[in-house]
Motif scaffolding. Structure first.
Motif, PDB file in Angstrom:
ATOM      1  N   ASP A  80       0.369  14.145  -3.013  1.00 13.41           N
ATOM      2  CA  ASP A  80       1.670  14.049  -3.693  1.00 13.41           C
ATOM      3  C   ASP A  80       2.290  12.726  -3.277  1.00 13.41           C
ATOM      4  OD1 ASP A  80       4.029  14.368  -4.975  1.00 13.41           O
ATOM      5  OD2 ASP A  80       4.662  16.183  -3.911  1.00 13.41           O
ATOM      6  N   ILE A  81       2.356  11.788  -4.232  1.00 15.70           N
ATOM      7  CA  ILE A  81       2.805  10.426  -3.933  1.00 15.70           C
ATOM      8  C   ILE A  81       4.061  10.153  -4.753  1.00 15.70           C
ATOM      9  CG2 ILE A  81       2.165   7.985  -3.959  1.00 15.70           C
ATOM     10  CD1 ILE A  81      -0.790   8.993  -3.905  1.00 15.70           C
ATOM     11  N   PRO A  82       5.241  10.212  -4.118  1.00 12.45           N
ATOM     12  CA  PRO A  82       6.486  10.033  -4.886  1.00 12.45           C
ATOM     13  C   PRO A  82       6.746   8.554  -5.199  1.00 12.45           C
ATOM     14  CG  PRO A  82       6.973  10.303  -2.559  1.00 12.45           C
ATOM     15  CD  PRO A  82       5.475  10.440  -2.702  1.00 12.45           C
ATOM     16  N   GLY A  83       7.719   8.321  -6.079  1.00 13.91           N
ATOM     17  CA  GLY A  83       8.161   6.960  -6.348  1.00 13.91           C
ATOM     18  C   GLY A  83       7.836   6.482  -7.747  1.00 13.91           C
ATOM     19  N   GLU A  84       8.457   5.360  -8.084  1.00  8.80           N
ATOM     20  CA  GLU A  84       8.203   4.701  -9.371  1.00  8.80           C
ATOM     21  C   GLU A  84       7.739   3.283  -9.094  1.00  8.80           C
ATOM     22  OE1 GLU A  84      11.740   4.968 -11.667  1.00  8.80           O
ATOM     23  OE2 GLU A  84      11.374   7.056 -12.250  1.00  8.80           O
ATOM     24  N   PHE A  85       6.754   2.863  -9.850  1.00 10.79           N
ATOM     25  CA  PHE A  85       6.114   1.579  -9.590  1.00 10.79           C
ATOM     26  C   PHE A  85       5.937   0.811 -10.896  1.00 10.79           C
ATOM     27  CE2 PHE A  85       4.376   5.152  -7.155  1.00 10.79           C
ATOM     28  CZ  PHE A  85       4.916   4.857  -5.906  1.00 10.79           C
ATOM     29  N   VAL A 105       0.853  -1.191   0.000  1.00  9.44           N
ATOM     30  CA  VAL A 105       0.000   0.000   0.000  1.00  9.44           C
ATOM     31  C   VAL A 105       0.889   1.241   0.000  1.00  9.44           C
ATOM     32  CG1 VAL A 105      -1.731   1.311   1.269  1.00  9.44           C
ATOM     33  CG2 VAL A 105      -1.882  -1.186   1.153  1.00  9.44           C
ATOM     34  N   ILE A 106       0.820   2.021  -1.065  1.00 11.43           N
ATOM     35  CA  ILE A 106       1.664   3.218  -1.171  1.00 11.43           C
ATOM     36  C   ILE A 106       0.904   4.476  -0.777  1.00 11.43           C
ATOM     37  CG2 ILE A 106       3.253   2.303  -2.873  1.00 11.43           C
ATOM     38  CD1 ILE A 106       1.602   3.510  -5.065  1.00 11.43           C
ATOM     39  N   ALA A 107      -0.411   4.417  -0.770  1.00 14.14           N
ATOM     40  CA  ALA A 107      -1.213   5.542  -0.273  1.00 14.14           C
ATOM     41  C   ALA A 107      -2.545   4.981   0.190  1.00 14.14           C
ATOM     42  CB  ALA A 107      -1.427   6.598  -1.355  1.00 14.14           C
ATOM     43  N   TYR A 108      -2.984   5.438   1.371  1.00 14.28           N
ATOM     44  CA  TYR A 108      -4.238   4.948   1.930  1.00 14.28           C
ATOM     45  C   TYR A 108      -4.878   6.062   2.741  1.00 14.28           C
ATOM     46  CZ  TYR A 108      -7.453   2.068   4.738  1.00 14.28           C
ATOM     47  OH  TYR A 108      -8.563   1.548   5.350  1.00 14.28           O
ATOM     48  N   GLN A 135      -5.634  13.122   6.510  1.00 16.02           N
ATOM     49  CA  GLN A 135      -4.497  12.408   7.078  1.00 16.02           C
ATOM     50  C   GLN A 135      -4.251  11.077   6.366  1.00 16.02           C
ATOM     51  OE1 GLN A 135      -4.861  11.826  11.256  1.00 16.02           O
ATOM     52  NE2 GLN A 135      -2.745  11.166  11.535  1.00 16.02           N
ATOM     53  N   SER A 136      -2.991  10.841   6.038  1.00 16.17           N
ATOM     54  CA  SER A 136      -2.608   9.546   5.478  1.00 16.17           C
ATOM     55  C   SER A 136      -2.783   8.464   6.532  1.00 16.17           C
ATOM     56  CB  SER A 136      -1.155   9.590   5.008  1.00 16.17           C
ATOM     57  OG  SER A 136      -0.671   8.285   4.770  1.00 16.17           O
ATOM     58  N   ASP A 184       4.169  13.307   4.883  1.00 17.81           N
ATOM     59  CA  ASP A 184       4.287  13.841   3.516  1.00 17.81           C
ATOM     60  C   ASP A 184       3.176  13.325   2.610  1.00 17.81           C
ATOM     61  OD1 ASP A 184       6.493  15.267   4.204  1.00 17.81           O
ATOM     62  OD2 ASP A 184       7.942  13.805   3.415  1.00 17.81           O
ATOM     63  N   LEU A 185       2.518  12.244   2.999  1.00 12.45           N
ATOM     64  CA  LEU A 185       1.434  11.708   2.178  1.00 12.45           C
ATOM     65  C   LEU A 185       0.079  12.313   2.535  1.00 12.45           C
ATOM     66  CD1 LEU A 185       2.402   7.910   2.089  1.00 12.45           C
ATOM     67  CD2 LEU A 185       2.640   9.593   0.243  1.00 12.45           C
ATOM     68  N   ASP A 186       0.037  13.169   3.542  1.00 11.65           N
ATOM     69  CA  ASP A 186      -1.230  13.806   3.901  1.00 11.65           C
ATOM     70  C   ASP A 186      -1.776  14.593   2.712  1.00 11.65           C
ATOM     71  OD1 ASP A 186      -1.021  12.763   6.395  1.00 11.65           O
ATOM     72  OD2 ASP A 186      -0.398  14.631   7.377  1.00 11.65           O
ATOM     73  N   GLY A 187      -3.086  14.532   2.532  1.00 12.49           N
ATOM     74  CA  GLY A 187      -3.711  15.264   1.436  1.00 12.49           C
ATOM     75  C   GLY A 187      -4.274  16.592   1.907  1.00 12.49           C
ATOM     76  N   ALA A 188      -4.585  17.460   0.942  1.00  7.87           N
ATOM     77  CA  ALA A 188      -5.174  18.769   1.232  1.00  7.87           C
ATOM     78  C   ALA A 188      -6.564  18.825   0.614  1.00  7.87           C
ATOM     79  CB  ALA A 188      -4.301  19.884   0.667  1.00  7.87           C
ATOM     80  N   ILE A 189      -7.573  19.088   1.443  1.00  7.67           N
ATOM     81  CA  ILE A 189      -8.955  19.170   0.957  1.00  7.67           C
ATOM     82  C   ILE A 189      -9.192  20.574   0.424  1.00  7.67           C
ATOM     83  CG2 ILE A 189     -11.379  18.954   1.587  1.00  7.67           C
ATOM     84  CD1 ILE A 189     -10.504  17.106   3.879  1.00  7.67           C
ATOM     85  N   VAL A 190      -9.568  20.659  -0.834  1.00  6.67           N
ATOM     86  CA  VAL A 190      -9.814  21.954  -1.474  1.00  6.67           C
ATOM     87  C   VAL A 190     -11.283  22.015  -1.888  1.00  6.67           C
ATOM     88  CG1 VAL A 190      -9.179  23.517  -3.349  1.00  6.67           C
ATOM     89  CG2 VAL A 190      -7.449  21.997  -2.346  1.00  6.67           C
ATOM     90  N   GLY A 191     -12.027  22.882  -1.254  1.00 11.60           N
ATOM     91  CA  GLY A 191     -13.427  23.067  -1.616  1.00 11.60           C
ATOM     92  C   GLY A 191     -14.342  21.968  -1.110  1.00 11.60           C
ATOM     93  N   ALA A 192     -13.949  20.738  -1.241  1.00  7.27           N
ATOM     94  CA  ALA A 192     -14.800  19.602  -0.862  1.00  7.27           C
ATOM     95  C   ALA A 192     -15.131  19.641   0.631  1.00  7.27           C
ATOM     96  CB  ALA A 192     -14.106  18.287  -1.211  1.00  7.27           C
ATOM     97  N   ALA A 193     -16.242  18.996   0.996  1.00  3.86           N
ATOM     98  CA  ALA A 193     -16.722  19.045   2.382  1.00  3.86           C
ATOM     99  C   ALA A 193     -16.682  17.666   3.015  1.00  3.86           C
ATOM    100  CB  ALA A 193     -18.145  19.585   2.420  1.00  3.86           C
ATOM    101  N   ARG A 194     -16.461  17.635   4.315  1.00  5.65           N
ATOM    102  CA  ARG A 194     -16.581  16.382   5.064  1.00  5.65           C
ATOM    103  C   ARG A 194     -18.057  16.127   5.351  1.00  5.65           C
ATOM    104  NH1 ARG A 194     -11.841  14.258   7.309  1.00  5.65           N
ATOM    105  NH2 ARG A 194     -10.034  15.647   7.245  1.00  5.65           N
TER     106      ARG A 194
END
Length: 560
Positions: free
Chosen positions: A391-396, A332-335, A349-350, A358-368
């Motif tokens: 932002d999910i770095p790496g190569e897969f 699992v690379i992002a969850y 929160q990741s 660093d894997l935490d996301g930013a909510i823009v406009g959308a609502a909980r």
């Protein structure tokens, strides 16, 4: 559509088709063609005729037989100067000579095949025609759905294998329902509510009538639904605004009234009325007995609600335990479990462990908003700018994307689930078409050519009656097996083999958006509207192609 608008649309369509044949069209151009074809049946008809004519000219050029002085064998296969104004010139093609007639007949099949291949290129248009709403009265088609009742609650319900399985929110059409155990709450469009206790069989006949064939049911019929009828053998139970129960076994039929009154009609007996607190039992040999009712034998809506709460708590606890294992899975690379109940928090929160901020996301406009269970949150996307940035770095290599989603409607051509910024080599795009098909692609080349990617779509899975249901969607991209597989609610939707030259490694994510597309390939500040109209509750991204069984486990342990 006015005549002038139609002419402009036809000209634009021809220009885009020429670019497509030259391999110069990009994804935005393909989308524009789809939009044009949806705008009018005249545009779609013109598309087919234009392609058939181009195919005919191509055949003529290839065979060395000129159709006329204006189209010699040395002329290009496609006349790029063709426009709406000179369509009549094409109709003047001078086909002479018997051998040319024979050639035309022989070519007809091939021309139709080529036209069909082009139509298949726009498969989302050809396979499922969406409603067309325009200013052409002849073209207007109002969106429709079907059903006479809704499934509104299920508690430990196990469906009989001989009938369809239903989920909460499904619309029911006339036909038989069989449950082996558990409870199903069904709300008829007339306003009557029936709680069916398994094992039981109910034949839906209309929005005001059903035939009960076995088992036990309890019906609540408010005044607005007065006249609701249940048929039992030759007995017709007509409600007069009440609450009643029926138990049907091979030996007897038992009708009990808990509130109000019902009428009993039978061809062999006089009409009978039962009032609140009364019970009528008729044996298989016709003996009728009356006695006090026993409402405690029938589960009512209140008790069913309590059982549903217990089921929800059990399932959420089961999901939390399974979620813990997902958080620690190396693949699992992002969850994003979306179990943060702080509605003010704009950080998603990741959930991966060990924690990686660093894997935490930013909510823009959308609502909980409320998620699959009370007290669990989800993210709702409504406006064109709503999104969650990650932002999910790496190569897969291989990838799996899985999400719990509640779709309110598919009112965009592309309805985003997860899209990387821009669309560069190795970047995946995962979305739903307005035709109800899952769509997955990975960019193969940075050059805008025909082979820039392979669009792998599922069969249509969504229909308007599913609006508001929590669905589990998953797609795996297996670079070793060269397959892309789509899933709905843990079940296989489709699996397609991708040609070797359309599989790219490594795959990359980088900056991306959940529920929207943040950096479309538009040349200016404009952006294509691709936000999801609905909510997402849990998103998983794996650096591996999960198996069919693993996808089914995620669904079974996470279903609400």
């Amino acid at each position: 559509m006015t005549d002038s608008n139609l002419a402009e649309s036809l000209k634009e369509l021809e220009k885009l088709l020429i670019e497509a044949e030259d391999g110069q069209i990009d994804e935005v151009g393909y989308e524009r063609i789809r939009e044009l074809m949806k705008s009018s049946p005249i545009v779609r008809d013109h598309f087919v005729k234009w392609r058939m004519m181009s195919a005919a000219m191509h055949l003529e050029g290839s065979s060395g037989a000129g159709f006329g002085s204006g189209f010699s064998t040395s002329a290009p296969a496609v006349d790029h100067s063709f426009s709406v104004s000179d369509r009549s010139d094409r109709r003047k093609l001078d086909v002479t000579g018997k051998w040319r007639m024979l050639l035309a007949i022989a070519a007809t099949g091939l021309i139709m095949l080529m036209a069909g291949q082009w139509l298949a290129r726009w498969s989302d248009v050809a396979r499922v025609q969406p409603p067309v709403m325009g200013d052409d009265p002849g073209a207007d088609v109002e969106a429709t759905s079907e059903g006479i009742a809704l499934v509104t609650r299920l508690v430990a319900a196990k469906w009989n294998q001989s009938t369809d399985k239903f989920a909460v929110g499904d619309a029911l059409s006339p036909g038989r329902l069989r449950i082996d155990s558990g409870f199903a709450q069904i709300e008829f469009f007339c306003g009557a509510t029936v709680v069916l206790e398994g094992p039981a069989e109910l034949e839906m006949q209309s929005s005001t009538m059903a035939r009960f064939r076995s088992g036990r049911l309890r019906a609540q019929v408010p005044p607005a639904a007065r006249g609701f009828q249940i048929l039992v053998d030759d007995l017709k139970v007509v409600d007069l605004g009440t609450e009643f129960g029926i138990s049907l076994s091979p030996d007897s039929a038992d009708v009990q009234v808990f509130d109000g009154e019902v009428e009993l009609h039978s061809p062999s007996e006089d009409k009978m009325r039962l009032l609140a607190g009364e019970r009528m039992t008729r044996s298989i040999d016709g003996v009728v007995d009356r006695s006090p009712s026993t409402p405690e034998q029938f589960v009512d809506i209140e008790r069913l609600d309590a059982q549903a709460e217990g089921q929800a708590e059990f399932r959420r606890n089961r999901w939390q335990k399974f979620s813990e294992s997902l958080r620690r899975d190396d693949r699992v690379i992002a969850y994003y479990a979306m179990d943060d109940d702080q509605v003010w928090n704009r950080k998603l929160q990741s959930s991966v462990l060990p924690a990686n901020p660093d894997l935490d996301g930013a909510i823009v406009g959308a609502a909980r908003v409320d998620g699959r269970w009370p007290g669990k949150s989800a993210i709702e996307f409504k406006r064109p700018g709503d999104r969650v940035r990650v932002d999910i770095p790496g190569e897969f290599g291989s990838l799996t994307m899985a999400v719990w989603v509640k779709i309110d409607s598919l009112d965009r051509s592309y309805n985003s689930l997860f899209l990387t910024d821009n669309y560069e080599r190795g970047r995946p795009h995962w979305q739903i078409l307005d035709t109800g098909q899952l769509f997955f692609s990975v960019r193969v080349s940075d050059d805008r050519v025909k082979t820039e990617h392979r669009e792998v779509t599922s069969p249509p899975f969504w229909k308007p009656s599913m609006s508001g249901q929590w669905l589990h969607l998953a797609t795996t991209h297996d670079v070793k097996a060269r397959t892309t597989t789509h899933y709905l609610n843990g079940e296989l939707l489709s699996r397609e083999v991708v040609s070797e030259n359309q599989v790219v490694t490594p795959t990359r994510i980088g900056k991306a958006s959940i529920g929207n597309w943040s950096s479309p390939t538009k040349p200016d500040a404009k952006f294509a509207i691709r936000n999801l109209n609905g909510s997402i509750d849990e998103f998983i991204l794996c650096a591996d192609a999960l198996s069919d069984d693993e996808i089914r486990q995620i669904y079974e342990n996470g279903k609400p």
